[in-house]
Design a protein around this motif. Structure first.
Motif, PDB file in Angstrom:
ATOM      1  N   GLY A 100       0.807  -1.215   0.000  1.00  0.00           N
ATOM      2  CA  GLY A 100       0.000   0.000   0.000  1.00  0.00           C
ATOM      3  C   GLY A 100       0.836   1.258   0.000  1.00  0.00           C
ATOM      4  O   GLY A 100       2.074   1.204   0.046  1.00  0.00           O
ATOM      5  N   HIS A 136       0.863  13.559   2.676  1.00  0.00           N
ATOM      6  CA  HIS A 136       0.155  12.523   3.442  1.00  0.00           C
ATOM      7  C   HIS A 136       0.878  12.202   4.768  1.00  0.00           C
ATOM      8  O   HIS A 136       2.115  12.148   4.788  1.00  0.00           O
ATOM      9  N   CYS A 211       0.519   8.261  -4.962  1.00  0.00           N
ATOM     10  CA  CYS A 211      -0.261   7.128  -4.435  1.00  0.00           C
ATOM     11  C   CYS A 211      -1.697   7.178  -4.927  1.00  0.00           C
ATOM     12  O   CYS A 211      -2.221   6.214  -5.450  1.00  0.00           O
ATOM     13  N   HIS A 245      -4.117  -0.247  -5.636  1.00  0.00           N
ATOM     14  CA  HIS A 245      -5.422  -0.493  -5.012  1.00  0.00           C
ATOM     15  C   HIS A 245      -6.271   0.765  -4.878  1.00  0.00           C
ATOM     16  O   HIS A 245      -7.327   0.735  -4.253  1.00  0.00           O
TER      17      HIS A 245
END
Ligand SMILES: *Cc1c(COP(=O)(O)O)cnc(C)c1O
Length: 409
Positions: A100, A136, A211, A245
């Motif tokens: 991830g 982030h 991301c 994802h």
């Protein structure tokens, strides 16, 4: 509250499954587009393919990719190669799959930290990371783990990002500059080309956190959208993270972390020979991880191809256009900043947006929030397309119910 005891006897599987399904009833109706984050979807066919491929490798462990499961190793390598191709990486580039965005970021920060220490010849050097405040929190997580300092530089969403403010925050101990493509709070792509020049001028590592947008941006550009450059085509970019994802529409967990050179990438390797079981080598932070995530990502990229991803990007970006148009029909509502992809934040002048969000929650929506300015944040996929009109109507009602805030005397 009494603690649940560890059950002495087992429960019939049908009852267990029934209870699971009952538990689920409490959750946000994400299939109906009510969750503003966490979930992504292209269409049913894509979801089924992802699920089938994942289940095919449901039992295998990607930790054993180099020994027991060469098929997993092959798929992992190919996913990385296809990712490098997509992001314009040179032939010298290398990368890894991870579970991830957070793992990709921790891995990139650690790789940069290790590489920097070798460059400096100071094995205990404590570096710092410079980024806009929109970066982030996974970078703070990485910084905490490695005892690095993180310097967040203010960003005003209403004006152009001030790259000179990043420059001013850089000092002799800065090891990494980070740009987001896009950033999560406002959905806008940082000026990566300018960041690249800055990184080259100051001689520091630039990581691009793509991301959330990485697997959408190239296809959005290919269908004619204006998307700023953000990838390895910018010379100053040393590494890039992009989550399969999220807008790669692959099942969780799947992400990629890529490096411009094999020499830099090599610093991600964990290779120790310290215990009675002998040598232990991994490229990930985690150990055991589902091979299903690898297999499904491999299957998805082959299934869709660039053509398939362009088709999805077209449908998704049209639905975002319609959503933005809908928002603009509500008096006072303002889109925050300049969203480049599918993450959109908005506010409304003189309206208490926290109360608006409360009203929306009462109607089953789970709105994300931002606080500079106070507003509502949604990360959109095709899950949301069908209910966006309903959201707009509920928002209109909520704003009019909350009303314009009384001016302070
Ligand atoms: C989602 C996200 C991450 C973290 O990814 P996870 O897969 O949730 O660990 C990092 N950066 C950005 C910009 C993100 O949107």
């Amino acid at each position: 509250m009494s603690r649940m005891p560890f059950p002495e006897i087992g429960t019939h599987r049908d009852l267990v499954m029934t209870r699971l399904r009952e538990l689920k009833l409490k959750d946000t109706d994400w299939k109906g587009g009510r969750a503003s984050m966490f979930m992504f979807k292209a269409n049913d066919e894509v979801s089924r393919l992802g699920q089938d491929a994942f289940v095919e490798y449901f039992n295998e462990n990607a930790l054993g990719a180099t020994s027991a499961f060469p098929s997993v190793r092959t798929m992992e390598k190919e996913v990385v190669q296809m990712a490098l191709d997509l992001f314009g990486a040179p032939q010298t580039a290398r990368g890894y799959m991870t579970t991830g965005g957070t793992e990709s970021i921790i891995a990139a920060v650690q790789t940069c930290r290790n590489w920097s220490r070798v460059q400096r010849g100071t094995p205990t050097h404590r570096g710092n990371i410079v980024a806009f405040e929109t970066v982030h929190p996974a970078f703070d997580k990485a910084a905490r783990l490695m005892d690095l300092e993180i310097r967040r530089v203010p960003m005003d969403p209403w004006t152009e990002p001030v790259v000179s403010a990043l420059d001013a925050a850089i000092d002799i101990d800065t090891i990494m500059l980070v740009g987001s493509a896009p950033n999560y709070p406002y959905g806008s792509i940082d000026p990566i080309a300018e960041l690249g020049e800055l990184a080259e001028r100051r001689g520091i590592w630039l990581h691009v956190d793509a991301c959330v947008g990485g697997y959408l941006a190239p296809f959005a550009r290919q269908i004619g959208r204006t998307i700023p450059q953000f990838d390895f085509s910018i010379a100053g970019v040393s590494s890039l993270s992009a989550d399969l994802h999220k807008y790669g529409f692959c099942p969780k967990p799947a992400s990629t972390v890529l490096y411009r050179t094999a020499e830099k990438a090599a610093h991600q390797m964990f290779d120790v020979d310290v215990w009675p079981s002998g040598r232990f080598v991994t490229t990930t932070i985690v150990g055991t991880r589902p091979a299903g995530g690898v297999a499904a990502a491999w299957a998805m990229i082959h299934f869709l191809g660039a053509q398939g991803y362009r088709q999805i990007a077209g449908e998704l970006m049209s639905s975002i256009d319609a959503y933005l148009d809908g928002l603009k029909t509500i008096e006072g509502v303002r889109i925050v900043g300049k969203p480049d992809l599918a993450v959109v934040s908005f506010t409304a002048d003189e309206v208490d947006m926290i109360r608006v969000a409360g009203k929306l929650s009462g109607k089953g929506w789970l709105p994300g929030l931002i606080r500079k300015p106070t507003g509502i944040h949604r990360m959109m996929s095709m899950l949301h397309a069908a209910s966006n009109q309903q959201f707009i109507e509920d928002l209109r009602e909520a704003i009019s119910a909350v009303g314009v805030r009384q001016k302070q005397p």
